[in-house]
Write an enzyme that holds these catalytic residues in place. Structure first.
Site, PDB file in Angstrom:
ATOM      1  N   SER A 125       0.833  -1.332   0.034  1.00  0.00           N
ATOM      2  CA  SER A 125      -0.135  -0.215   0.111  1.00  0.00           C
ATOM      3  C   SER A 125       0.825   1.390  -0.238  1.00  0.00           C
ATOM      4  CB  SER A 125      -0.883  -0.060   1.344  1.00  0.00           C
ATOM      5  OG  SER A 125      -1.453   1.289   1.433  1.00  0.00           O
ATOM      6  N   TYR A 153      -1.656  -0.891  10.616  1.00  0.00           N
ATOM      7  CA  TYR A 153      -2.133  -1.405   9.594  1.00  0.00           C
ATOM      8  C   TYR A 153      -0.940  -1.185   8.531  1.00  0.00           C
ATOM      9  CZ  TYR A 153      -3.655  -1.618   4.531  1.00  0.00           C
ATOM     10  OH  TYR A 153      -4.025  -1.966   3.266  1.00  0.00           O
ATOM     11  N   LYS A 157       2.080  -3.753   6.769  1.00  0.00           N
ATOM     12  CA  LYS A 157       2.552  -3.759   5.469  1.00  0.00           C
ATOM     13  C   LYS A 157       3.973  -3.443   5.212  1.00  0.00           C
ATOM     14  CE  LYS A 157      -1.579  -4.413   3.523  1.00  0.00           C
ATOM     15  NZ  LYS A 157      -1.919  -5.607   2.866  1.00  0.00           N
TER      16      LYS A 157
HETATM   17  P1  NAD Z   1     -11.022  -7.160   1.375  1.00  0.00           P
HETATM   18  O1  NAD Z   1     -11.355  -7.196   2.752  1.00  0.00           O
HETATM   19  O2  NAD Z   1     -12.315  -7.213   0.415  1.00  0.00           O
HETATM   20  O3  NAD Z   1     -10.244  -8.692   0.969  1.00  0.00           O
HETATM   21  C1  NAD Z   1      -9.497  -9.287   1.762  1.00  0.00           C
HETATM   22  C2  NAD Z   1      -9.745 -10.988   1.925  1.00  0.00           C
HETATM   23  O4  NAD Z   1      -8.709 -11.405   2.724  1.00  0.00           O
HETATM   24  C3  NAD Z   1     -10.989 -10.998   2.375  1.00  0.00           C
HETATM   25  O5  NAD Z   1     -11.930 -11.631   1.374  1.00  0.00           O
HETATM   26  C4  NAD Z   1     -11.012 -11.418   3.528  1.00  0.00           C
HETATM   27  O6  NAD Z   1     -12.021 -12.555   4.031  1.00  0.00           O
HETATM   28  C5  NAD Z   1      -9.653 -12.224   3.293  1.00  0.00           C
HETATM   29  N1  NAD Z   1      -8.729 -12.565   4.631  1.00  0.00           N
HETATM   30  C6  NAD Z   1      -8.487 -11.648   5.566  1.00  0.00           C
HETATM   31  N2  NAD Z   1      -7.600 -12.051   6.664  1.00  0.00           N
HETATM   32  C7  NAD Z   1      -7.394 -13.534   6.147  1.00  0.00           C
HETATM   33  C8  NAD Z   1      -6.853 -14.811   6.643  1.00  0.00           C
HETATM   34  N3  NAD Z   1      -6.188 -14.664   7.614  1.00  0.00           N
HETATM   35  N4  NAD Z   1      -6.883 -15.677   5.981  1.00  0.00           N
HETATM   36  C9  NAD Z   1      -7.402 -15.882   4.839  1.00  0.00           C
HETATM   37  N5  NAD Z   1      -8.155 -14.982   4.443  1.00  0.00           N
HETATM   38  C10 NAD Z   1      -8.140 -13.847   4.903  1.00  0.00           C
HETATM   39  O7  NAD Z   1      -9.627  -6.370   0.971  1.00  0.00           O
HETATM   40  P2  NAD Z   1      -9.218  -5.541  -0.575  1.00  0.00           P
HETATM   41  O8  NAD Z   1      -9.542  -4.178  -0.484  1.00  0.00           O
HETATM   42  O9  NAD Z   1      -9.677  -6.583  -1.434  1.00  0.00           O
HETATM   43  O10 NAD Z   1      -7.719  -5.673  -0.303  1.00  0.00           O
HETATM   44  C11 NAD Z   1      -7.089  -6.763  -0.621  1.00  0.00           C
HETATM   45  C12 NAD Z   1      -5.695  -6.499  -0.012  1.00  0.00           C
HETATM   46  O11 NAD Z   1      -5.113  -5.323  -0.501  1.00  0.00           O
HETATM   47  C13 NAD Z   1      -5.371  -6.307   1.478  1.00  0.00           C
HETATM   48  O12 NAD Z   1      -4.261  -6.880   2.052  1.00  0.00           O
HETATM   49  C14 NAD Z   1      -5.295  -4.795   1.587  1.00  0.00           C
HETATM   50  O13 NAD Z   1      -4.718  -4.340   2.658  1.00  0.00           O
HETATM   51  C15 NAD Z   1      -4.442  -4.561   0.409  1.00  0.00           C
HETATM   52  N6  NAD Z   1      -4.793  -2.974   0.085  1.00  0.00           N
HETATM   53  C16 NAD Z   1      -6.101  -2.588  -0.010  1.00  0.00           C
HETATM   54  C17 NAD Z   1      -6.437  -1.303  -0.328  1.00  0.00           C
HETATM   55  C18 NAD Z   1      -7.544  -0.722  -0.444  1.00  0.00           C
HETATM   56  O14 NAD Z   1      -7.820   0.459  -0.262  1.00  0.00           O
HETATM   57  N7  NAD Z   1      -8.797  -1.815  -0.789  1.00  0.00           N
HETATM   58  C19 NAD Z   1      -5.331  -0.420  -0.480  1.00  0.00           C
HETATM   59  C20 NAD Z   1      -3.984  -0.664  -0.449  1.00  0.00           C
HETATM   60  C21 NAD Z   1      -3.798  -2.146  -0.054  1.00  0.00           C
HETATM   61  N1  UFG Z   2     -12.266  11.298   3.377  1.00  0.00           N
HETATM   62  C1  UFG Z   2     -13.408  12.286   3.643  1.00  0.00           C
HETATM   63  N2  UFG Z   2     -14.510  11.851   4.426  1.00  0.00           N
HETATM   64  C2  UFG Z   2     -14.696  10.550   4.503  1.00  0.00           C
HETATM   65  C3  UFG Z   2     -13.911   9.549   4.393  1.00  0.00           C
HETATM   66  C4  UFG Z   2     -12.560   9.965   3.674  1.00  0.00           C
HETATM   67  O1  UFG Z   2     -13.222  13.543   3.599  1.00  0.00           O
HETATM   68  O2  UFG Z   2     -15.899  10.490   5.135  1.00  0.00           O
HETATM   69  C5  UFG Z   2     -11.196  11.807   2.832  1.00  0.00           C
HETATM   70  C6  UFG Z   2      -9.828  11.441   3.460  1.00  0.00           C
HETATM   71  O3  UFG Z   2      -9.748  12.412   4.513  1.00  0.00           O
HETATM   72  C7  UFG Z   2      -9.078  11.463   2.403  1.00  0.00           C
HETATM   73  C8  UFG Z   2      -9.870  10.894   0.911  1.00  0.00           C
HETATM   74  O4  UFG Z   2     -11.130  11.027   1.227  1.00  0.00           O
HETATM   75  O5  UFG Z   2      -8.459  12.706   2.242  1.00  0.00           O
HETATM   76  C9  UFG Z   2      -9.362   9.323   0.992  1.00  0.00           C
HETATM   77  O6  UFG Z   2     -10.015   8.681   1.965  1.00  0.00           O
HETATM   78  P1  UFG Z   2     -10.010   7.189   2.127  1.00  0.00           P
HETATM   79  O7  UFG Z   2     -10.040   6.821   3.827  1.00  0.00           O
HETATM   80  O8  UFG Z   2     -10.937   6.478   0.971  1.00  0.00           O
HETATM   81  O9  UFG Z   2      -8.214   6.653   1.579  1.00  0.00           O
HETATM   82  P2  UFG Z   2      -6.904   7.013   2.241  1.00  0.00           P
HETATM   83  O10 UFG Z   2      -6.133   7.775   1.382  1.00  0.00           O
HETATM   84  O11 UFG Z   2      -7.027   7.695   3.551  1.00  0.00           O
HETATM   85  O12 UFG Z   2      -6.232   5.484   2.565  1.00  0.00           O
HETATM   86  C10 UFG Z   2      -6.370   4.372   1.571  1.00  0.00           C
HETATM   87  C11 UFG Z   2      -6.814   3.145   2.123  1.00  0.00           C
HETATM   88  C12 UFG Z   2      -5.537   2.673   3.009  1.00  0.00           C
HETATM   89  C13 UFG Z   2      -4.396   2.507   2.002  1.00  0.00           C
HETATM   90  C14 UFG Z   2      -4.356   4.009   1.418  1.00  0.00           C
HETATM   91  C15 UFG Z   2      -3.253   3.994   0.292  1.00  0.00           C
HETATM   92  O13 UFG Z   2      -7.686   3.245   3.350  1.00  0.00           O
HETATM   93  O14 UFG Z   2      -5.620   1.409   3.384  1.00  0.00           O
HETATM   94  O15 UFG Z   2      -5.318   4.422   0.719  1.00  0.00           O
HETATM   95  O16 UFG Z   2      -2.804   5.275  -0.230  1.00  0.00           O
HETATM   96  F1  UFG Z   2      -3.368   2.268   2.565  1.00  0.00           F
END
Ligand code: NAD
Ligand code: UFG
Length: 343
Positions: A125, A153, A157
Site C-alpha cells: 500500500s 495497518y 505492510k
Molecule cells: P478485502 O477485505 O475486500 O479482501 C481481503 C480478503 O482477505 C477478504 O476476502 C478476507 O476474508 C480475506 N482474509 C483476511 N484475512 C485472512 C486470513 N487470515 N486468511 C484468509 N483470508 C483472509 O480487501 P481488499 O480491498 O480486496 O484488499 C486486498 C488486499 O489489498 C489487502 O491485503 C489490503 O490490505 C490491500 N490493500 C487494499 C487497499 C484498498 O484500499 N482496498 C489499499 C492498499 C492495499
Molecule cells: N475522506 C473524507 N470523508 C470520509 C472519508 C474520507 O473526507 O468520510 C477523505 C480523507 O480525508 C482522504 C480521502 O477522502 O482525504 C481519501 O480517504 P480514504 O479513507 O478513502 O483513503 P486514504 O487515502 O486515507 O487511505 C486509503 C486506504 C488505505 C491505503 C491508502 C493508500 O484506506 O488502506 O489508501 O494510499 F493504505
C-alpha cells in the site's frame, strides 16, 4: 496443471483480479477465510467468467490446511491479498492486525518454502511511504522515503515488505513482486461485483455511494484548509480493474526469464491527484445524484497530497492505468445502485 493460489480472493480486489487472470488463461485456487467477504462474491465471478472456481475456506495462519492445499495441487505462484485493511480498527486492535497480516504472511511463506513454491505477489500500500517525509514530496516514486508509518495497518505492510526483502537475500530463488496500491475504487463493468464493506465504510467512495443511494444523509469531508487547490485532500484514485490487470502483468513478469528486480517493488496509481471535492463533483455529474456534505475537522493521519509516479510500473511490467475518474465513479455507482445492500 499449475495453479496460482489467490489468498483473499473472495474480497474486493481479489474478485476483480480473478476475472483478469481467467481471461489471461491462468488456473487458480481461491483460499480465503471469509472474515471480510462471502462466497456470494465468488458465485458472481463464476457468472462473469463462465467457469467454476476452486475455493478453499481457510486461514493463511493455518499451516496444516495450507500444506493440504499445496499437497493436493501443483501451485507454482501465490498472489497474497488476504489481510485486514481498516486503519481505524488497526489502531484499536493492533495485535489482531499484526497477527493476521504479519503472522499470516509468515506462515504462508514458510509453507511455500517447504513446497518449493517461490513466486509471490504481495498487496502492499501507499501507506508504507513515510507520512512525515512526504507531505510535500509528491508524486511518490518507489525510492521515496518509507517506514515512518502512522498506524498498525501501515506498519504491518511495511514489516511484510522488509520480511520479503530479507527472504530474498536469504534465498534468491524467490521471485517477489511488491505492489503498492494507491486508492482503489470502481467496480467491474457488469455491475455485479464491487466493494462490499462490512458496517460503516472507512473509505471515501463507498461513503459517497451510500449517501447517493440514501443509506446515509451526508458525507463528512475531513478538512477544508489543506494547502491544495480547494482545501481538501488529494489522492490518486485508481480503477480496481486497472489494478487487477497489474497483477496479471506482475505474475507474467515473475514467470519471465528477464525479471531483473528482486524483489520488484512498484507503485500502482494513475499519477493524477484529485481532491475530495473533485471526486464529489465528478460523481454528481455521472450519477445525477446530489451528495450533501459537511466540512469536519481534519482526520488524524491524513496528509494533504498523496499520488504516485507510476512510470516504473510502465517501464518494467508494461502496465499503466487506463480508466478515468469518470469511469471509476460510473462503475462504483452502477455497482451500488444495482446492489443496495451489497452481495
Ligand atoms: P478485502 O477485505 O475486500 O479482501 C481481503 C480478503 O482477505 C477478504 O476476502 C478476507 O476474508 C480475506 N482474509 C483476511 N484475512 C485472512 C486470513 N487470515 N486468511 C484468509 N483470508 C483472509 O480487501 P481488499 O480491498 O480486496 O484488499 C486486498 C488486499 O489489498 C489487502 O491485503 C489490503 O490490505 C490491500 N490493500 C487494499 C487497499 C484498498 O484500499 N482496498 C489499499 C492498499 C492495499
Ligand atoms: N475522506 C473524507 N470523508 C470520509 C472519508 C474520507 O473526507 O468520510 C477523505 C480523507 O480525508 C482522504 C480521502 O477522502 O482525504 C481519501 O480517504 P480514504 O479513507 O478513502 O483513503 P486514504 O487515502 O486515507 O487511505 C486509503 C486506504 C488505505 C491505503 C491508502 C493508500 O484506506 O488502506 O489508501 O494510499 F493504505
Amino acid at each position: 496443471m499449475f495453479f496460482t493460489l489467490i489468498t483473499g480472493g473472495a474480497g474486493y480486489i481479489g474478485t476483480h483480479t480473478l476475472i483478469e487472470l481467467s481471461s489471461a488463461g491462468f488456473n487458480f485456487i481461491v483460499y480465503d477465510n471469509l472474515s471480510n467477504s462471502s462466497e456470494k462474491s465468488l458465485e458472481k465471478v463464476k457468472k462473469i467468467i463462465k467457469k467454476d472456481i476452486f475455493f478453499i475456506n481457510g486461514d493463511v495462519r493455518n499451516k496444516k490446511k495450507l500444506r493440504e492445499v499445496f499437497t493436493n495441487y501443483n501451485i507454482d505462484s501465490v498472489i497474497h491479498f488476504a489481510g485486514l485493511k481498516s486503519v481505524a480498527e488497526s489502531v484499536q486492535n493492533p495485535l489482531k492486525y499484526y497477527d493476521n497480516n504479519v503472522v499470516g504472511t509468515l506462515k504462508l511463506l514458510e509453507v511455500m518454502q517447504e513446497f518449493n513454491c517461490k513466486k509471490f505477489v504481495f498487496s502492499s500500500s501507499a501507506t508504507v511511504y513515510s507520512k512525515v517525509d512526504i507531505e510535500k514530496a509528491t508524486p511518490l516514486n518507489e525510492l521515496s522515503p518509507t517506514g515512518k508509518t502512522t498506524n498498525p495497518y501501515g506498519s504491518s505492510k511495511y514489516m511484510i515488505e522488509n520480511i520479503l526483502k530479507d527472504l530474498y537475500i536469504s534465498d534468491n530463488s524467490f521471485k517477489i513482486a511488491i505492489l503498492r496500491y494507491f486508492n482503489p475504487i470502481g467496480a467491474h463493468k457488469s455491475g455485479i461485483i464491487g466493494e462490499n464493506p462490512n458496517g460503516i465504510p472507512n473509505n471515501l467512495m463507498p461513503l459517497i455511494t451510500q449517501v447517493a443511494i440514501g443509506k446515509r444523509k451526508t458525507l463528512k469531508i475531513y478538512g477544508s484548509d489543506y494547502d491544495t487547490h480547494d482545501g481538501t485532500c488529494i489522492r490518486d484514485y485508481i480503477h480496481v480493474v486497472d489494478l487487477a490487470n497489474a497483477h496479471v502483468k506482475a505474475i507474467k513478469y515473475l514467470n519471465s526469464k528477464n525479471d531483473k528486480f528482486h524483489p520488484l517493488c512498484i507503485n500502482l496509481g494513475t499519477g493524477k491527484g484529485y481532491s475530495v471535492l473533485d471526486v464529489i463533483k465528478v460523481f454528481e455529474n455521472i450519477s445525477g445524484q446530489k451528495i450533501p456534505f459537511d466540512f469536519a475537522d481534519r482526520r488524524d493521519g491524513d496528509i494533504p497530497e498523496c499520488y504516485a509516479d507510476p512510470s516504473f510500473a510502465k517501464e518494467i511490467i508494461g502496465w499503466e492505468a487506463k480508466k478515468t475518474l469518470e469511469q471509476m465513479c460510473e462503475d462504483s455507482w452502477q455497482w451500488q445502485s444495482n446492489n443496495i445492500d451489497g452481495y
